[in-house]
Enzyme design. Structure first.
Site, PDB file in Angstrom:
ATOM      1  N   THR A  70       0.838  -1.201   0.000  1.00  0.00           N
ATOM      2  CA  THR A  70       0.000   0.000   0.000  1.00  0.00           C
ATOM      3  C   THR A  70       0.875   1.253   0.000  1.00  0.00           C
ATOM      4  OG1 THR A  70      -1.834  -1.091   1.099  1.00  0.00           O
ATOM      5  CG2 THR A  70      -1.699   1.291   1.335  1.00  0.00           C
ATOM      6  N   GLN A 179       1.444  -9.337  -6.279  1.00  0.00           N
ATOM      7  CA  GLN A 179       1.037 -10.746  -6.381  1.00  0.00           C
ATOM      8  C   GLN A 179       1.935 -11.553  -7.308  1.00  0.00           C
ATOM      9  OE1 GLN A 179      -0.996 -12.374  -4.577  1.00  0.00           O
ATOM     10  NE2 GLN A 179      -2.114 -10.739  -3.543  1.00  0.00           N
ATOM     11  N   SER A 199       5.666  -6.360  -2.061  1.00  0.00           N
ATOM     12  CA  SER A 199       5.366  -6.459  -0.629  1.00  0.00           C
ATOM     13  C   SER A 199       5.874  -7.795  -0.117  1.00  0.00           C
ATOM     14  CB  SER A 199       3.858  -6.357  -0.425  1.00  0.00           C
ATOM     15  OG  SER A 199       3.547  -6.669   0.910  1.00  0.00           O
ATOM     16  N   HIS A 201       5.415  -9.568   2.676  1.00  0.00           N
ATOM     17  CA  HIS A 201       4.630 -10.592   3.373  1.00  0.00           C
ATOM     18  C   HIS A 201       3.843 -11.472   2.403  1.00  0.00           C
ATOM     19  CE1 HIS A 201       0.318  -9.229   3.402  1.00  0.00           C
ATOM     20  NE2 HIS A 201       0.870  -8.073   3.095  1.00  0.00           N
ATOM     21  N   THR A 237      13.449   6.620  10.055  1.00  0.00           N
ATOM     22  CA  THR A 237      14.581   5.737  10.347  1.00  0.00           C
ATOM     23  C   THR A 237      14.399   4.384   9.662  1.00  0.00           C
ATOM     24  OG1 THR A 237      14.953   6.818  12.445  1.00  0.00           O
ATOM     25  CG2 THR A 237      15.855   4.609  12.197  1.00  0.00           C
ATOM     26  N   CYS A 322      -8.244  -7.593   1.644  1.00  0.00           N
ATOM     27  CA  CYS A 322      -8.316  -6.190   2.038  1.00  0.00           C
ATOM     28  C   CYS A 322      -9.712  -5.616   1.861  1.00  0.00           C
ATOM     29  CB  CYS A 322      -7.337  -5.370   1.224  1.00  0.00           C
ATOM     30  SG  CYS A 322      -5.677  -5.977   1.361  1.00  0.00           S
TER      31      CYS A 322
END
Lengths: 379, 400
Positions: A70, A179, A199, A201, A237, A322
Site C-alpha cells: 500500500t 502478487q 510487498s 509478506h 529511520t 483487504c
C-alpha cells in the site's frame, strides 16, 4: 491446518524471522549514526539492497525500502503525478487494481484535479493493449497496471504495455507486482517499467516490509517529509532488520520458484476437480497464474462457505482480503463477467510453494461436501 | 541458437614470441576461474586460439563472463552441424534469423579440412549463401567488406560455423606484467587507475591509509568495497590498510601548514614503497591527474616523488575528470567513491596548500623530525585483507 489463502498473506519463512530477530538484537544502531554501531547497521542495509538489486536485475540505487504494498503504490502513484502535474493531468489505470491503487487514483481525481481513465478487462481478466493505446493522450503522465491480479490471477500484458509507452515519454509506467513477486518472473529492465511495487509478506517475508523499484533518473514528490532517508523518497529511520528480512525472503522464494514445479500440477488438479462439481463456476482464466484459483458458487453466500470450510480447518478467502470486510462484491469478477450473482459468491484459493497435491485432494473433497450440504440447506 | 563452443582470439598476446606460453597460460587460468561453477565446460588452448567447449551449458552467461576478461581481443560463439547439405542449410538459416537486424551484408567463407566432402568450397558458399538470400529479407552479399562473415569449416567429425565477432575487453592477461601497489584513497580516480593497470596485465595489490578517529570505519569500508569491485576482474586482491594516525599527527605538529600536504604525500609514498618492497612489487600506481589538485601539479610531483626511485605509474596523468568519471561509472566504482565520508586525503587538507612546493624547503622542515621509527611501526602494523568478489557476500551469510 490447510492454508490456501497465500495471496492474503503468507507464513514467514522461519529463517526470515531468525534474521529479523538477530538484526534487531545485534545491529540495532541507526544507520544514520556516525559511530560504528550505525556503520554496521548501514552496512547491513546496503548489503540487503545489493542482494535485492541482484535478484531483480536492477541497480542498487534503484531499490528503496517501504512498509509494503500500500505504501509503495501510494509513493509511486501520488509521488509521480504530483511531481509531473506540469506536464499533464491524465492517469490511466484499470478497473481491477488493488484498492491501494484504485483509491489513490480516485483520491487524486476527487481532491487534486487529475483525470483518471479506468480500463475494463475482458472475460479473461486482461486489459487489451489496444484499449490502452486508445486511452493514451498527450497529457497522460502515468499508467499504472498490476502484473498479476490479486483476485483471479490473470497476468497483464506488461511487456506489450511497456512497448507502447515507449512512444509516450511523458507517461511513467507503474506496475503493482505485489502478487507476481516470487511467482512470475518480471523483467523490470526490458519491460519499460519506471516504478514497481513489491510487498514482502506476500512472499514469506514479514508484514510491514516491502520494496519499491524506481528507475534511475525518475524524481518523485516525497509523501513524507523528514530526515531524507532512502534518498528522500521515504523519510523515517530505516527498518534495517526488515530490510535484511526482505532480502532473505526474496532470495528464498526465488530459490523455491526455481526448484518447485509442483504448483502447476496442484493448480490443474484443483481446476479440473472443482470444474466438475455441480454449481461451481471457475472465474480464473485458463492462462492465469498457478497460485491463484478463483471460482463462484452462485446461490451460496461465499462468506458462509468460507466459515464452513474453516470448521474443517481449511483456510480460503472470499475476495481479496483487504476488501472482503466491506461486504462488497468482487470488483474484478464483476468487471470480467458483468454478473452480480457471480461477483457476490466468489471464493479464492491461493497457493504457496509449500502446498501439496495431498492437501489439494483434501480441499476438493471438503469443498464438494460443503457445496452439496449448503445447497440443500439454503434452498 | 545452441552453440557448441566459443572461439577466443588473443589479440596483443599473439605479437609476443618467446613468452607467449606464459601469457596464454595466464589467460587460460583466468577464463577457467571465471567459468569454474559451470562443471561441464572445458577450456583448451593452442598457440593462436582458445576454445571454450560448452557441453550443453547455455552460452549467454558464459559470454557475459568472458566479456570482462583482459587479454581477449574478440570471441565468437560456434555451432556444430552434421555433415549433410539440408541440415547445413537449415542451421545457417536459423543462425541468420537469430542475428536479424544486426547485419545487412554477409558472405560465406567455407573451408574444407575434409577433402572427401561431396561439395567443394565454392559449392558450399553458393549453396548456403543462396539459401540465406532466398529466405531472409533485406540482406545482400558483399565479399569484400561484409557486416557478417560466416565461416563454415568442414572437418572429419562435423561442420563448424562461426560468424558474429564479439569484441573482448582487450589488454593483457592480469598478472602477466608483474606486481605493483595501487595507492587507493576512496576517491574517484584511484580505482580507475587500478582498473587500467589491471588491463595492462599488472597484478594489483592496494594500499590504503587509515587514520582513526579522523577517518571512520565507513571510509575504510568504502575502500574494501572498491577493492571488491576491482577484484571482479582478477579474482582476489590484497588490501594493505596502513595505520597512519601517528604520522599524520606528527606532521600536523611539526610541519608548517602550507607544507603539510606535501609532507603527507611524501610519507605516504615512503610507506607504500616499504610495503612494496616487502611484497616484491615492482612499481607504485597512483590516480594522479596532472593539475587536478594542489598535490598533482608538476611542482608537487617533483617534490613528492623525490623520496623514492621506484617507478611511480600514473595511468590517469593526462585524462580529464570527466573521462575518468566515465570509466568509473562503467566499472561501477563511481557510486561507491561518491559516498560522503572523510578520507585520508580530505580530513587534514590545509586551507592553502602549496601548489609549487620546493624540495629544499620540505626537506628542511622534515629534517627536525624523526619519522623513520613511525614509518617502520606503520608498516609493521599494517592490516592485510584479502578481498574477493565472493568473500564479502559470504560475510553475515546467515543473515541473508
Amino acid at each position: 491446518m490447510i492454508y490456501f489463502d497465500n495471496s492474503a498473506t503468507t507464513k514467514p519463512y522461519r529463517e526470515v524471522i531468525e534474521s529479523f530477530v538477530k538484526v534487531s538484537e545485534d545491529y540495532f544502531g541507526n544507520p544514520s549514526s556516525l559511530h560504528g554501531l550505525g556503520a554496521n547497521a548501514e552496512k547491513l542495509l546496503s548489503q540487503a539492497r545489493k542482494q535485492i538489486a541482484g535478484l531483480l536485475s536492477v541497480k542498487e540505487a534503484e531499490v528503496f525500502f517501504t512498509s509494503g504494498g500500500t505504501e509503495g503504490n501510494n509513493i509511486a502513484i501520488k509521488g509521480s503525478v504530483l511531481s509531473r502535474s506540469g506536464r499533464g493531468k491524465h492517469i490511466i489505470t484499470t478497473e481491477i487494481e488493488h484498492a491501494s491503487v484504485r483509491a489513490a487514483c480516485e483520491q487524486l481525481e476527487a481532491e487534486f484535479g487529475f483525470e483518471v481513465t479506468f480500463l475494463k478487462p475482458d472475460r479473461d481478466g486482461k486489459i487489451s493493449p489496444k484499449d490502452l493505446k486508445e486511452a493514451l493522450r498527450e497529457d497522460t503522465i502515468l499508467v499504472s497496471v498490476m502484473h498479476v491480479n490479486n483476485e483471479v490471477g490473470s497476468i497483464q500484458p506488461i511487456e506489450d504495455i511497456g512497448a507502447i509507452l515507449k512512444e509516450y515519454p511523458n507517461a511513467l509506467f507503474h506496475v503493482d507486482h505485489v502478487q507476481g513477486a516470487g511467482k512470475i518472473p518480471l523483467n523490470l529492465k526490458n519491460s519499460g517499467i519506471d516504478l514497481c511495487t513489491l510487498s514482502a509478506h506476500k512472499f514469506h517475508g514479514l508484514k510491514g516490509t516491502g520494496i519499491i523499484f524506481i528507475k534511475e533518473g525518475i524524481r518523485l514528490f516525497p509523501l513524507f517529509s523528514g530526515g531524507s532517508q532512502e534518498s528522500g523518497i521515504r523519510s523515517g529511520t530505516e527498518n534495517v532488520a526488515g530490510a535484511v528480512s526482505v532480502a532473505k525472503a526474496l532470495r528464498m522464494v526465488t530459490e523455491d520458484r526455481n526448484s518447485n514445479n509442483r504448483l502447476k500440477e496442484v493448480n490443474s488438479y484443483l481446476r479440473e476437480s472443482l470444474d466438475a462439481i455441480n454449481g461451481i463456476e471457475i472465474n480464473s482464466p485458463a492462462e492465469a497464474v498457478s497460485h491463484i484459483l478463483n471460482f463462484s458458487l452462485p446461490g451460496i453466500k461465499s462468506e458462509v462457505f468460507v466459515h464452513a470450510l474453516e470448521e474443517r480447518n481449511i483456510y480460503v478467502s472470499t475476495t481479496s482480503a483487504c476488501s472482503s470486510r466491506k461486504k462488497s462484491v468482487s470488483k474484478t469478477v464483476y468487471s470480467m463477467f458483468d454478473s452480480e450473482e457471480r461477483a457476490e459468491s466468489t471464493v479464492r484459493i491461493s497457493l504457496s510453494y509449500q502446498n501439496t497435491l495431498q492437501e489439494a485432494r483434501a480441499v476438493v473433497q471438503a469443498i464438494a461436501e460443503t457445496v452439496s450440504k449448503l445447497k440443500s440447506v439454503m434452498r | 541458437m545452441k552453440y557448441d563452443h566459443i572461439l577466443i582470439r588473443y589479440g596483443e598476446i599473439s605479437t609476443k614470441k618467446r613468452n607467449r606460453k606464459i601469457f596464454v597460460d595466464r589467460l587460460k587460468s583466468h577464463i577457467k576461474r571465471a567459468l569454474k561453477d559451470f562443471e561441464s565446460i572445458q577450456v583448451e588452448a593452442d598457440r593462436d586460439r582458445m576454445y571454450v567447449y560448452l557441453n550443453g551449458t547455455p552460452h549467454e552467461e558464459v559470454v557475459k563472463r568472458i566479456h570482462g576478461i583482459f587479454g581477449i581481443q574478440s570471441f565468437s560463439p560456434a555451432f556444430k552441424i552434421e555433415k549433410d547439405a539440408e541440415a547445413m542449410k537449415e542451421s545457417i538459416l536459423r543462425y541468420g534469423e537469430s542475428l536479424k537486424g544486426r547485419f545487412t551484408t554477409f558472405k560465406i567463407s567455407a573451408r574444407r579440412a575434409d577433402k572427401e566432402f561431396s561439395y567443394s568450397t565454392d559449392e558450399i558458399n553458393h549453396m548456403l549463401g543462396g539459401h540465406l538470400l532466398r529466405n531472409l529479407e533485406g540482406i545482400k552479399v558483399d565479399v569484400k567488406n561484409p557486416d557478417l562473415n560466416i565461416r563454415v569449416e568442414v572437418r572429419q567429425e562435423a561442420v563448424f560455423v562461426t560468424g558474429e565477432v564479439i569484441p573482448g575487453a582487450g589488454g593483457l592477461p592480469v598478472g602477466s606484467a608483474g606486481r605493483a601497489m595501487l595507492m587507493l584513497s576512496g576517491g574517484i580516480d584511484s580505482p580507475v587507475a587500478g582498473f587500467l593497470s589491471l588491463k595492462r596485465g599488472i597484478e594489483l595489490e592496494c594500499i590504503h591509509f587509515h587514520s582513526p578517529p579522523f577517518t571512520s570505519e565507513r571510509s575504510k569500508q568504502k575502500v574494501v568495497d572498491l577493492t571488491e569491485k576491482l577484484s571482479k576482474v582478477c579474482g582476489s586482491i590484497k588490501l594493505h590498510v596502513v595505520p597512519f594516525t601517528a604520522i599524520q599527527e606528527l606532521i600536523q605538529k611539526q610541519i608548517p601548514e602550507n607544507y603539510t600536504m606535501t609532507s603527507t604525500r611524501r610519507l605516504m609514498l615512503k610507506v607504500a614503497d616499504r610495503i612494496r618492497e616487502r611484497n616484491d612489487g615492482l612499481a607504485i600506481i597512483t590516480g594522479e591527474s596532472l593539475g587536478q589538485v594542489a598535490s598533482q601539479t608538476l611542482n608537487s610531483m617533483y617534490a613528492i616523488n623525490e623520496v623514492t626511485a621506484t617507478p611511480v605509474l600514473r595511468p590517469l596523468i593526462t585524462m580529464d575528470k570527466t573521462e575518468i568519471m566515465d570509466i568509473a561509472r562503467d566499472i561501477e566504482t563511481l557510486d561507491i567513491s561518491n559516498r560522503p565520508y572523510e578520507d585520508c586525503c580530505t580530513v587534514f587538507t590545509p586551507s592553502n596548500p602549496k601548489t609549487k612546493p620546493k624540495r629544499e624547503k620540505v626537506n628542511f622542515y622534515e629534517s627536525f623530525v624523526d619519522f623513520e621509527s613511525l614509518i617502520e611501526e606503520a608498516v609493521d602494523n599494517t592490516e592485510i585483507l584479502t578481498i574477493s568478489a565472493a568473500s564479502s557476500a559470504e560475510e553475515d551469510s546467515g543473515l541473508f
